[in-house]
Design a protein around this motif. Structure first.
Motif, mmCIF file in Angstrom:
data_model
loop_
_atom_site.group_PDB
_atom_site.id
_atom_site.type_symbol
_atom_site.label_atom_id
_atom_site.label_comp_id
_atom_site.label_asym_id
_atom_site.label_seq_id
_atom_site.Cartn_x
_atom_site.Cartn_y
_atom_site.Cartn_z
ATOM 1 N N LEU A 1 20.649 36.083 24.698
ATOM 2 C CA LEU A 1 19.915 37.315 24.991
ATOM 3 C C LEU A 1 18.864 37.604 23.934
ATOM 4 C CD1 LEU A 1 22.959 39.537 26.060
ATOM 5 C CD2 LEU A 1 21.404 38.255 27.547
ATOM 6 N N VAL A 2 19.245 37.504 22.674
ATOM 7 C CA VAL A 2 18.322 37.696 21.550
ATOM 8 C C VAL A 2 18.504 36.501 20.623
ATOM 9 C CG1 VAL A 2 17.602 39.180 19.655
ATOM 10 C CG2 VAL A 2 18.555 40.200 21.738
ATOM 11 N N PRO A 3 17.524 35.626 20.525
ATOM 12 C CA PRO A 3 17.686 34.420 19.707
ATOM 13 C C PRO A 3 18.168 34.747 18.291
ATOM 14 C CG PRO A 3 15.679 34.269 20.987
ATOM 15 C CD PRO A 3 16.208 35.661 21.194
ATOM 16 N N GLY A 4 19.204 34.062 17.896
ATOM 17 C CA GLY A 4 19.759 34.243 16.558
ATOM 18 C C GLY A 4 20.667 35.440 16.403
ATOM 19 N N LEU A 5 20.737 36.307 17.423
ATOM 20 C CA LEU A 5 21.502 37.546 17.283
ATOM 21 C C LEU A 5 22.610 37.721 18.317
ATOM 22 C CD1 LEU A 5 18.679 40.131 16.485
ATOM 23 C CD2 LEU A 5 20.283 39.071 14.887
ATOM 24 N N ALA B 1 29.817 54.707 33.473
ATOM 25 C CA ALA B 1 29.635 55.185 34.845
ATOM 26 C C ALA B 1 29.132 54.085 35.780
ATOM 27 C CB ALA B 1 28.674 56.373 34.859
ATOM 28 N N ASP B 2 28.139 53.309 35.352
ATOM 29 C CA ASP B 2 27.551 52.308 36.234
ATOM 30 C C ASP B 2 28.359 51.014 36.263
ATOM 31 O OD1 ASP B 2 25.520 54.049 36.871
ATOM 32 O OD2 ASP B 2 24.259 53.400 35.205
ATOM 33 N N ARG B 3 28.677 50.493 35.092
ATOM 34 C CA ARG B 3 29.473 49.271 35.012
ATOM 35 C C ARG B 3 30.096 49.194 33.623
ATOM 36 N NH1 ARG B 3 27.037 45.201 32.087
ATOM 37 N NH2 ARG B 3 24.843 45.509 31.558
ATOM 38 N N PRO B 4 31.233 48.496 33.477
ATOM 39 C CA PRO B 4 31.858 48.399 32.154
ATOM 40 C C PRO B 4 30.967 47.640 31.174
ATOM 41 C CG PRO B 4 33.377 47.709 33.897
ATOM 42 C CD PRO B 4 32.024 47.845 34.520
ATOM 43 N N ARG B 5 31.025 48.027 29.924
ATOM 44 C CA ARG B 5 30.349 47.273 28.879
ATOM 45 C C ARG B 5 31.220 46.072 28.525
ATOM 46 N NH1 ARG B 5 29.095 51.978 24.641
ATOM 47 N NH2 ARG B 5 28.278 50.282 23.360
ATOM 48 N N LEU B 6 30.604 44.920 28.398
ATOM 49 C CA LEU B 6 31.346 43.689 28.166
ATOM 50 C C LEU B 6 32.133 43.757 26.862
ATOM 51 C CD1 LEU B 6 28.677 40.985 29.116
ATOM 52 C CD2 LEU B 6 30.627 41.756 30.493
ATOM 53 N N PRO B 7 33.253 43.021 26.806
ATOM 54 C CA PRO B 7 33.932 42.889 25.515
ATOM 55 C C PRO B 7 32.990 42.248 24.498
ATOM 56 C CG PRO B 7 35.280 42.007 27.309
ATOM 57 C CD PRO B 7 33.922 42.272 27.877
ATOM 58 N N ARG B 8 33.217 42.552 23.235
ATOM 59 C CA ARG B 8 32.448 41.922 22.161
ATOM 60 C C ARG B 8 33.292 40.823 21.509
ATOM 61 N NH1 ARG B 8 27.744 43.980 20.214
ATOM 62 N NH2 ARG B 8 27.084 46.016 20.986
ATOM 63 N N ALA B 9 32.618 39.802 21.004
ATOM 64 C CA ALA B 9 33.317 38.697 20.357
ATOM 65 C C ALA B 9 32.484 38.168 19.203
ATOM 66 C CB ALA B 9 33.589 37.584 21.364
ATOM 67 N N LEU C 1 25.199 34.808 16.592
ATOM 68 C CA LEU C 1 25.164 33.553 17.342
ATOM 69 C C LEU C 1 25.553 32.368 16.473
ATOM 70 C CD1 LEU C 1 22.081 33.538 19.707
ATOM 71 C CD2 LEU C 1 24.406 34.282 20.116
ATOM 72 N N PRO C 2 26.350 31.458 17.010
ATOM 73 C CA PRO C 2 26.574 30.193 16.299
ATOM 74 C C PRO C 2 25.335 29.310 16.437
ATOM 75 C CG PRO C 2 27.623 30.124 18.442
ATOM 76 C CD PRO C 2 27.056 31.511 18.296
ATOM 77 N N LYS C 3 25.259 28.296 15.627
ATOM 78 C CA LYS C 3 24.130 27.362 15.736
ATOM 79 C C LYS C 3 24.428 26.369 16.847
ATOM 80 C CE LYS C 3 22.639 27.822 10.945
ATOM 81 N NZ LYS C 3 22.396 27.137 9.640
#
Length: 327
Positions: free
Chosen positions: A49-53, A91-99, A70-72
């Motif tokens: 989604l965001v290079p490097g982040l 309300a619209d959709r669940p926010r994804l789990p973070r990892a 992000l891993p390399k």
């Protein structure tokens, strides 16, 4: 030492942490939200989604998680990750789990269960079973009602808790003089944050105070949080408008968010059907609740085994969610 009452019911595990007759904490762990913090698994890096982040990674079962940093590795790579925050309802959709990425690719290992977390916190855990509803007697419904309405009265005032996509807000209102009202709210505020498991950014609106009065309230707030809110947290100074921000680590939905997640009230109704009474029964509820349950026959079957009788589902559009019942 606090005692935690732990109840496993169809679809969810519930717990109340008690100090004598006082509810210190309330927790809910749903079976349909298996990606708990600490869950380790192999995954594929499916979309940067965001290079490097930041990126989206997909586990073997198809569940998507938000990965950061992000891993390399390029898109499509096989990686290892650990869940740091469960999915959050919106309300619209669940926010994804973070990892977060791992340096190795581990076998899939679930994160600590609610029972394990309670034991790790130093609580004595007492599983509750049998016909006596110990959880209800200890204040489960009253605590759920606080989370649902967001209204928590205290001497001379009222806390109003409101979840938003950005943060939890808490308004302090009452008929006392501003300084007295603000100080009266401090301990109820700290206890409510713990009891309802409020996490992340919490914005509190105190009555506006000036000069030494505001400084004294800052010091009293710090003391109240230290005494009644265990675990890491930070608080800003109260500004001239009476606003303060309290921040706690964000790892899972609070109880205030859990009661607003689809299926919560259906699970509560199913719990009552499984625990209270014996033999055949009918669940009366608004159509949305009945549809949610009908789509999950395994939960119905589990509740029927616990009750010792068949359960029929009857939708009733005239019923409010709070009026759902078993007959």
């Amino acid at each position: 030492m606090a005692e935690a009452l732990l109840e496993a019911a169809p679809g969810a595990v519930r717990a109340l942490v008690l100090q004598g007759d006082t509810v210190l904490e309330a927790h809910l762990e749903r079976e349909d939200q298996p990606l708990r913090p600490g869950h380790r698994a192999p995954a594929h890096l499916t979309k940067i989604l965001v290079p490097g982040l930041r990126a989206v990674a997909t586990l073997a079962g198809g569940a998507e998680v938000l990965l950061s940093p992000l891993p390399k590795a390029p898109e499509g790579s096989r990686i290892g990750l650990e869940i740091t925050r469960s999915a959050l309802p919106e309300a619209d959709r669940p926010r994804l789990p973070r990892a977060r990425p791992l340096g190795e690719i581990p076998p899939e290992t679930p994160g600590p269960s609610l029972e394990a977390r309670l034991r790790a916190a130093g609580h004595t855990v007492r599983p509750v079973t049998g016909p006596h509803d110990a959880l209800e007697a200890a204040g489960w419904s009253e605590t759920v009602n606080e989370a649902t309405t967001g209204q928590i009265p205290f001497a001379g005032g009222l806390l109003t808790v409101t979840p938003t996509p950005a943060m939890i807000t808490i308004d302090i209102d009452g008929d006392r003089a501003a300084e007295l009202l603000a100080h009266s709210a401090l301990v109820p505020l700290a206890k409510a944050i713990r009891r309802l498991d409020l996490q992340g950014s919490i914005a509190v609106d105190f009555p506006s105070l000036k000069g030494q009065a505001r400084k004294a309230l800052d010091e009293a707030l710090s003391a109240a949080l230290k005494a009644h809110l265990p675990g890491p947290h930070e608080a800003t100074s109260i500004n001239g408008f009476g606003l303060v921000q309290i921040v706690r680590p964000r790892t899972r939905p609070s109880l205030v968010e859990a009661v607003r997640t689809p299926g919560f009230h259906a699970l509560e109704l199913l719990r009552r059907a499984a625990r209270h009474g014996h033999g055949p029964a009918t669940l009366h509820a608004p159509p949305a609740l009945i549809q949610w349950l009908a789509a999950r026959p395994a939960l119905i079957e589990a509740a029927e085994r616990q009750r010792g009788g068949s359960l029929a589902l009857r939708p009733d559009a005239s019923l409010a969610t709070s009026a759902a019942h078993v007959s």
